[in-house]
Scaffold this motif. Structure first.
Motif, PDB file in Angstrom:
ATOM      1  N   TRP A 150      65.900  60.272  27.666  1.00 57.89           N
ATOM      2  CA  TRP A 150      66.215  59.148  26.775  1.00 57.89           C
ATOM      3  C   TRP A 150      66.669  57.956  27.606  1.00 57.89           C
ATOM      4  N   THR A 151      66.249  56.762  27.167  1.00 58.28           N
ATOM      5  CA  THR A 151      66.693  55.533  27.820  1.00 58.28           C
ATOM      6  C   THR A 151      67.851  54.917  27.037  1.00 58.28           C
ATOM      7  N   HIS A 152      68.489  53.934  27.655  1.00 56.24           N
ATOM      8  CA  HIS A 152      69.614  53.260  27.001  1.00 56.24           C
ATOM      9  C   HIS A 152      69.154  52.540  25.722  1.00 56.24           C
ATOM     10  N   ASP A 153      67.988  51.905  25.772  1.00 58.83           N
ATOM     11  CA  ASP A 153      67.470  51.204  24.589  1.00 58.83           C
ATOM     12  C   ASP A 153      67.168  52.174  23.447  1.00 58.83           C
ATOM     13  N   GLU A 154      66.672  53.346  23.776  1.00 61.05           N
ATOM     14  CA  GLU A 154      66.394  54.339  22.740  1.00 61.05           C
ATOM     15  C   GLU A 154      67.687  54.841  22.092  1.00 61.05           C
ATOM     16  N   ASP A 155      68.734  54.999  22.907  1.00 62.29           N
ATOM     17  CA  ASP A 155      70.035  55.392  22.357  1.00 62.29           C
ATOM     18  C   ASP A 155      70.566  54.314  21.412  1.00 62.29           C
ATOM     19  N   LEU A 156      70.374  53.051  21.780  1.00 65.64           N
ATOM     20  CA  LEU A 156      70.824  51.956  20.908  1.00 65.64           C
ATOM     21  C   LEU A 156      70.063  51.960  19.581  1.00 65.64           C
ATOM     22  N   LEU A 157      68.754  52.187  19.652  1.00 65.90           N
ATOM     23  CA  LEU A 157      67.953  52.249  18.423  1.00 65.90           C
ATOM     24  C   LEU A 157      68.395  53.402  17.543  1.00 65.90           C
ATOM     25  N   LEU A 158      68.650  54.556  18.163  1.00 65.72           N
ATOM     26  CA  LEU A 158      69.105  55.719  17.407  1.00 65.72           C
ATOM     27  C   LEU A 158      70.429  55.434  16.714  1.00 65.72           C
ATOM     28  N   ALA A 159      71.377  54.827  17.438  1.00 66.18           N
ATOM     29  CA  ALA A 159      72.679  54.519  16.854  1.00 66.18           C
ATOM     30  C   ALA A 159      72.544  53.503  15.721  1.00 66.18           C
ATOM     31  N   GLU A 160      71.711  52.497  15.906  1.00 64.21           N
ATOM     32  CA  GLU A 160      71.533  51.458  14.886  1.00 64.21           C
ATOM     33  C   GLU A 160      70.981  52.044  13.590  1.00 64.21           C
ATOM     34  N   VAL A 161      69.958  52.892  13.710  1.00 59.89           N
ATOM     35  CA  VAL A 161      69.335  53.465  12.508  1.00 59.89           C
ATOM     36  C   VAL A 161      70.290  54.428  11.803  1.00 59.89           C
ATOM     37  N   VAL A 162      70.984  55.260  12.567  1.00 62.54           N
ATOM     38  CA  VAL A 162      71.896  56.232  11.949  1.00 62.54           C
ATOM     39  C   VAL A 162      73.037  55.507  11.233  1.00 62.54           C
ATOM     40  N   LEU A 163      73.627  54.489  11.868  1.00 66.84           N
ATOM     41  CA  LEU A 163      74.722  53.749  11.236  1.00 66.84           C
ATOM     42  C   LEU A 163      74.232  53.032   9.974  1.00 66.84           C
ATOM     43  N   ARG A 164      73.002  52.529  10.001  1.00 66.63           N
ATOM     44  CA  ARG A 164      72.449  51.880   8.794  1.00 66.63           C
ATOM     45  C   ARG A 164      72.279  52.884   7.661  1.00 66.63           C
ATOM     46  N   HIS A 165      71.828  54.084   7.975  1.00 65.96           N
ATOM     47  CA  HIS A 165      71.673  55.108   6.935  1.00 65.96           C
ATOM     48  C   HIS A 165      73.029  55.534   6.378  1.00 65.96           C
ATOM     49  N   ILE A 166      74.042  55.579   7.249  1.00 63.48           N
ATOM     50  CA  ILE A 166      75.383  55.929   6.762  1.00 63.48           C
ATOM     51  C   ILE A 166      75.887  54.861   5.798  1.00 63.48           C
ATOM     52  N   ARG A 167      75.698  53.585   6.173  1.00 66.22           N
ATOM     53  CA  ARG A 167      76.135  52.499   5.284  1.00 66.22           C
ATOM     54  C   ARG A 167      75.411  52.535   3.945  1.00 66.22           C
ATOM     55  N   GLU A 168      74.118  52.855   3.974  1.00 66.05           N
ATOM     56  CA  GLU A 168      73.320  52.843   2.755  1.00 66.05           C
ATOM     57  C   GLU A 168      73.443  54.141   1.958  1.00 66.05           C
ATOM     58  N   GLY A 169      74.181  55.112   2.477  1.00 65.27           N
ATOM     59  CA  GLY A 169      74.368  56.364   1.761  1.00 65.27           C
ATOM     60  C   GLY A 169      73.217  57.332   1.921  1.00 65.27           C
ATOM     61  N   ALA A 170      72.334  57.092   2.875  1.00 68.85           N
ATOM     62  CA  ALA A 170      71.223  58.008   3.127  1.00 68.85           C
ATOM     63  C   ALA A 170      71.667  59.118   4.069  1.00 68.85           C
ATOM     64  N   THR A 171      70.801  60.115   4.218  1.00 69.91           N
ATOM     65  CA  THR A 171      71.142  61.254   5.080  1.00 69.91           C
ATOM     66  C   THR A 171      70.820  60.932   6.525  1.00 69.91           C
ATOM     67  N   GLN A 172      71.521  61.619   7.410  1.00 73.64           N
ATOM     68  CA  GLN A 172      71.240  61.454   8.828  1.00 73.64           C
ATOM     69  C   GLN A 172      69.877  62.033   9.180  1.00 73.64           C
ATOM     70  N   LEU A 173      69.445  63.058   8.457  1.00 77.05           N
ATOM     71  CA  LEU A 173      68.135  63.634   8.718  1.00 77.05           C
ATOM     72  C   LEU A 173      67.037  62.596   8.510  1.00 77.05           C
ATOM     73  N   ALA A 174      67.194  61.758   7.468  1.00 78.44           N
ATOM     74  CA  ALA A 174      66.218  60.690   7.242  1.00 78.44           C
ATOM     75  C   ALA A 174      66.236  59.695   8.399  1.00 78.44           C
ATOM     76  N   ALA A 175      67.434  59.447   8.932  1.00 78.43           N
ATOM     77  CA  ALA A 175      67.545  58.534  10.080  1.00 78.43           C
ATOM     78  C   ALA A 175      66.852  59.129  11.300  1.00 78.43           C
ATOM     79  N   PHE A 176      67.035  60.432  11.524  1.00 75.93           N
ATOM     80  CA  PHE A 176      66.398  61.084  12.671  1.00 75.93           C
ATOM     81  C   PHE A 176      64.874  61.027  12.545  1.00 75.93           C
ATOM     82  N   GLU A 177      64.376  61.192  11.316  1.00 76.60           N
ATOM     83  CA  GLU A 177      62.930  61.136  11.101  1.00 76.60           C
ATOM     84  C   GLU A 177      62.392  59.728  11.369  1.00 76.60           C
TER      85      GLU A 177
END
Length: 204
Positions: A9-36
């Motif tokens: 994993w690269t640093h940019d990929e980690d940032l993208l992963l964190a951004e998507v997961v935090l957005r799903h948490i804010r929107e009330g979606a599941t983390q599994l959807a964020a991982f997908e």
């Protein structure tokens, strides 16, 4: 058919992963959807994204997670609009359950959980830690023993060097005494001429 990536994993990929997961948490979606979602963008499996989040990235975004949860709670407490007297039908796209890839998601989730099962347990890690501590203690004892042996040999070497220098001094004095005795003996020798005109040695 896209190839699933398994590289580092690269640093940019980690940032993208964190951004998507935090957005799903804010929107009330599941983390599994964020991982997908991240998996589709990075050509990785959802299980790999979940493992990366839980094992590495999540520790760096504890504050962000708390903020996202707080924002999600605030969004849920907002008053509902009166223009919607009838409940809206559930939109598949807004559902927390992934559509079209539910079977693949379940398989990836099972694979993700299996990775956790294969990880060493806390008890195994503690046991290995104890073994390493025991080895460290043994090595420290060996180092202390070798240090003592070194000091003993150093002291013995010092004594030997002192004895050697003393022996050299004694031999030097003895050599000087022999030379003096020979010089003294040579001084006592005297030559004189006999009746026939030959030199003969005469002791003093």
């Amino acid at each position: 058919m896209t190839t699933t990536r398994q590289d580092a994993w690269t640093h940019d990929e980690d940032l993208l992963l964190a951004e998507v997961v935090l957005r799903h948490i804010r929107e009330g979606a599941t983390q599994l959807a964020a991982f997908e979602e991240v998996g589709r963008k990075l050509s990785r499996t959802a299980a790999a994204c979940g493992f990366r989040w839980n094992s590495h990235v999540r520790k760096q975004y504890k504050t962000g997670i708390e903020v996202a949860k707080k924002q999600r709670k605030e969004l849920r407490t907002l008053p509902q609009q009166k223009e919607e007297p009838v409940e809206k039908p559930i939109n598949k796209e807004d559902s927390n359950v992934p559509t079209g890839q539910s079977k693949n998601a379940i398989k990836e989730l099972i694979s993700f959980l299996q990775q956790y099962e294969e990880a060493p347990s806390v008890q195994e890690i503690q046991q290995e830690n104890q073994q390493l501590k025991g080895k460290i203690s043994e090595l420290e004892e060996k180092v202390a023993t070798l240090q003592q042996e070194k000091e003993t040999l150093t002291n013995s070497l010092t004594v030997i060097e002192e004895d050697y220098h003393a022996l050299i001094e004694i031999m030097d004095r003895a050599r000087k005494m022999v030379i003096l005795q020979e010089d003294e003996r040579n001084r006592k020798v005297k030559f004189q001429m006999d009746k026939n005109g030959n030199l003969e040695r005469v002791e003093k």
